[in-house]
Design a protein around this motif. Structure first.
Motif, PDB file in Angstrom:
ATOM      1  N   MET A  74      -4.591  11.852   1.195  1.00 14.38           N
ATOM      2  CA  MET A  74      -5.819  11.043   1.289  1.00 14.38           C
ATOM      3  C   MET A  74      -5.548   9.730   2.017  1.00 14.38           C
ATOM      4  SD  MET A  74      -8.279  12.763   0.010  1.00 14.38           S
ATOM      5  CE  MET A  74      -9.557  11.593  -0.389  1.00 14.38           C
ATOM      6  N   PHE A  75      -4.418   9.111   1.738  1.00 16.46           N
ATOM      7  CA  PHE A  75      -4.050   7.857   2.398  1.00 16.46           C
ATOM      8  C   PHE A  75      -3.741   8.108   3.871  1.00 16.46           C
ATOM      9  CE2 PHE A  75      -0.962   4.539   3.570  1.00 16.46           C
ATOM     10  CZ  PHE A  75      -1.687   3.406   3.237  1.00 16.46           C
ATOM     11  N   LEU A  76      -2.956   9.161   4.140  1.00 14.34           N
ATOM     12  CA  LEU A  76      -2.592   9.478   5.521  1.00 14.34           C
ATOM     13  C   LEU A  76      -3.814   9.823   6.360  1.00 14.34           C
ATOM     14  CD1 LEU A  76       0.593  11.613   4.874  1.00 14.34           C
ATOM     15  CD2 LEU A  76       0.516   9.344   5.921  1.00 14.34           C
ATOM     16  N   GLY A  77      -4.799  10.492   5.746  1.00 13.82           N
ATOM     17  CA  GLY A  77      -6.022  10.859   6.455  1.00 13.82           C
ATOM     18  C   GLY A  77      -7.035   9.734   6.523  1.00 13.82           C
ATOM     19  N   LYS A  78      -6.672   8.582   5.994  1.00 19.00           N
ATOM     20  CA  LYS A  78      -7.525   7.392   5.972  1.00 19.00           C
ATOM     21  C   LYS A  78      -8.812   7.597   5.159  1.00 19.00           C
ATOM     22  CE  LYS A  78      -5.574   5.391  10.129  1.00 19.00           C
ATOM     23  NZ  LYS A  78      -4.259   5.531   9.680  1.00 19.00           N
ATOM     24  N   PHE A 101       1.823  20.923   0.750  1.00 21.28           N
ATOM     25  CA  PHE A 101       3.223  21.316   0.562  1.00 21.28           C
ATOM     26  C   PHE A 101       4.158  20.260   1.141  1.00 21.28           C
ATOM     27  CE2 PHE A 101       7.211  23.092   1.966  1.00 21.28           C
ATOM     28  CZ  PHE A 101       7.655  23.754   0.838  1.00 21.28           C
ATOM     29  N   PHE A 102       3.913  19.853   2.386  1.00 24.21           N
ATOM     30  CA  PHE A 102       4.789  18.862   3.013  1.00 24.21           C
ATOM     31  C   PHE A 102       4.721  17.520   2.290  1.00 24.21           C
ATOM     32  CE2 PHE A 102       4.466  21.302   7.257  1.00 24.21           C
ATOM     33  CZ  PHE A 102       5.656  21.966   7.023  1.00 24.21           C
ATOM     34  N   CYS A 103       3.534  17.114   1.851  1.00 21.71           N
ATOM     35  CA  CYS A 103       3.404  15.848   1.108  1.00 21.71           C
ATOM     36  C   CYS A 103       4.222  15.885  -0.179  1.00 21.71           C
ATOM     37  CB  CYS A 103       1.940  15.550   0.799  1.00 21.71           C
ATOM     38  SG  CYS A 103       0.949  15.068   2.232  1.00 21.71           S
ATOM     39  N   VAL A 104       4.147  16.987  -0.911  1.00 21.88           N
ATOM     40  CA  VAL A 104       4.897  17.113  -2.162  1.00 21.88           C
ATOM     41  C   VAL A 104       6.394  17.181  -1.878  1.00 21.88           C
ATOM     42  CG1 VAL A 104       5.320  18.580  -4.185  1.00 21.88           C
ATOM     43  CG2 VAL A 104       2.980  18.160  -3.422  1.00 21.88           C
ATOM     44  N   ALA A 105       6.786  17.982  -0.877  1.00 17.25           N
ATOM     45  CA  ALA A 105       8.212  18.130  -0.555  1.00 17.25           C
ATOM     46  C   ALA A 105       8.831  16.792  -0.151  1.00 17.25           C
ATOM     47  CB  ALA A 105       8.401  19.153   0.564  1.00 17.25           C
ATOM     48  N   CYS A 152      -8.590   7.097   1.862  1.00 16.15           N
ATOM     49  CA  CYS A 152      -8.350   6.201   0.732  1.00 16.15           C
ATOM     50  C   CYS A 152      -7.686   4.949   1.277  1.00 16.15           C
ATOM     51  CB  CYS A 152      -7.439   6.891  -0.287  1.00 16.15           C
ATOM     52  SG  CYS A 152      -6.937   5.824  -1.653  1.00 16.15           S
ATOM     53  N   GLY A 153      -8.121   3.817   0.797  1.00 21.82           N
ATOM     54  CA  GLY A 153      -7.543   2.553   1.236  1.00 21.82           C
ATOM     55  C   GLY A 153      -6.269   2.195   0.503  1.00 21.82           C
ATOM     56  N   GLY A 154      -5.858   3.041  -0.410  1.00 21.93           N
ATOM     57  CA  GLY A 154      -4.654   2.749  -1.176  1.00 21.93           C
ATOM     58  C   GLY A 154      -4.977   1.996  -2.444  1.00 21.93           C
ATOM     59  N   CYS A 155      -3.970   1.855  -3.251  1.00 19.29           N
ATOM     60  CA  CYS A 155      -4.100   1.200  -4.545  1.00 19.29           C
ATOM     61  C   CYS A 155      -4.657  -0.218  -4.361  1.00 19.29           C
ATOM     62  CB  CYS A 155      -2.719   1.159  -5.206  1.00 19.29           C
ATOM     63  SG  CYS A 155      -2.686   0.499  -6.864  1.00 19.29           S
ATOM     64  N   GLY A 156      -5.812  -0.469  -4.970  1.00 18.59           N
ATOM     65  CA  GLY A 156      -6.416  -1.790  -4.895  1.00 18.59           C
ATOM     66  C   GLY A 156      -7.357  -1.968  -3.731  1.00 18.59           C
ATOM     67  N   GLN A 165       0.805  -1.213   0.000  1.00 19.99           N
ATOM     68  CA  GLN A 165       0.000   0.000   0.000  1.00 19.99           C
ATOM     69  C   GLN A 165       0.846   1.275   0.000  1.00 19.99           C
ATOM     70  OE1 GLN A 165      -3.317  -0.124  -0.553  1.00 19.99           O
ATOM     71  NE2 GLN A 165      -2.791  -2.264  -0.818  1.00 19.99           N
ATOM     72  N   LEU A 166       2.166   1.143   0.075  1.00 15.57           N
ATOM     73  CA  LEU A 166       3.036   2.315   0.077  1.00 15.57           C
ATOM     74  C   LEU A 166       3.379   2.789  -1.328  1.00 15.57           C
ATOM     75  CD1 LEU A 166       5.558   1.412   2.924  1.00 15.57           C
ATOM     76  CD2 LEU A 166       3.412   2.687   3.071  1.00 15.57           C
ATOM     77  N   PHE A 167       3.469   1.854  -2.250  1.00 15.84           N
ATOM     78  CA  PHE A 167       3.890   2.160  -3.612  1.00 15.84           C
ATOM     79  C   PHE A 167       2.923   1.504  -4.582  1.00 15.84           C
ATOM     80  CE2 PHE A 167       6.838   1.673  -7.291  1.00 15.84           C
ATOM     81  CZ  PHE A 167       7.115   3.023  -7.475  1.00 15.84           C
ATOM     82  N   SER A 168       2.327   2.309  -5.445  1.00 18.55           N
ATOM     83  CA  SER A 168       1.276   1.803  -6.322  1.00 18.55           C
ATOM     84  C   SER A 168       1.820   1.095  -7.551  1.00 18.55           C
ATOM     85  CB  SER A 168       0.364   2.951  -6.760  1.00 18.55           C
ATOM     86  OG  SER A 168       1.024   3.755  -7.719  1.00 18.55           O
ATOM     87  N   LEU A 169       0.929   0.432  -8.210  1.00 20.19           N
ATOM     88  CA  LEU A 169       1.186  -0.248  -9.470  1.00 20.19           C
ATOM     89  C   LEU A 169       1.827   0.688 -10.491  1.00 20.19           C
ATOM     90  CD1 LEU A 169       0.487  -2.481 -11.678  1.00 20.19           C
ATOM     91  CD2 LEU A 169      -1.739  -1.375 -11.815  1.00 20.19           C
ATOM     92  N   CYS A 170       1.343   1.932 -10.548  1.00 20.07           N
ATOM     93  CA  CYS A 170       1.783   2.884 -11.572  1.00 20.07           C
ATOM     94  C   CYS A 170       2.951   3.759 -11.131  1.00 20.07           C
ATOM     95  CB  CYS A 170       0.618   3.763 -12.004  1.00 20.07           C
ATOM     96  SG  CYS A 170       0.014   4.857 -10.706  1.00 20.07           S
TER      97      CYS A 170
END
Length: 179
Positions: free
Chosen positions: A23-27, A121-125, A29-33, A9-14
């Protein structure tokens, strides 16, 4: 997408760093898949034998990657291809270890220096800067005794400036690309 499941769930297919997504950190999104949204690349994976990462496909890079880094979603797409190449080079286990360190750094920044306006900003950085740069910056932040006497807004501004200086030296834009 029915039939599409992922262990990582840390690194997606793409090639997205889902572990660094707001979105993932805030729960949210369940992540890719594990989310409820359909994905053309997930569908493609199912059609090509349920490959775990796009670089495993004999057609990679295909037309789906032609403009993949042109726009961002909740997470930056700027390094998808480079991150897929890095995973190929160092292996997913090592890459995930690095991502876990980045997640800890990101969570620390969000917990301690987010004035309510710095999450993206922090997520992108953290996503775009190298782990070594992030570690050095965190060391400087934690050793700065004067930081604690500043207001929250001044602390945030100081830290944003630190990351921005690194990004400027490397010609990296720390903003999401909007459509």
């Amino acid at each position: 997408m029915k039939g599409f499941e992922r262990k990582n769930q840390l690194f997606s297919l793409c090639g997205l760093n889902c572990g660094l997504c707001p979105m993932f950190l805030g729960k949210y999104c369940g992540g890719c898949g594990n989310g409820n949204q359909s994905c053309k690349i997930a569908k493609c994976s199912l059609e090509h034998g349920k490959i775990e990462y796009c670089y495993e496909c004999e057609n990679y890079p295909c037309e789906k990657y032609q403009y993949i880094d042109k726009y961002d979603s909740f997470i930056t797409h700027k390094r998808q291809k480079e991150d897929l190449e890095r995973v190929q080079k160092i292996g997913i286990e090592q890459y995930n270890l690095e991502q876990q360190e980045k997640i800890k750094i990101l969570c620390y920044l969000l917990d301690n220096y987010n004035d309510g306006r710095k999450k993206n900003f922090f997520c992108v950085a953290v996503n775009l800067l190298e782990l070594s740069e992030l570690k050095e910056t965190m060391k400087q932040i934690q050793q700065n005794d004067r930081l604690s006497v500043l207001s929250v807004k001044e602390q945030c501004s100081y830290i944003v400036d630190m990351f921005q200086k690194i990004a400027d030296r490397r010609n990296i834009k720390l903003k999401l690309i909007k459509k």
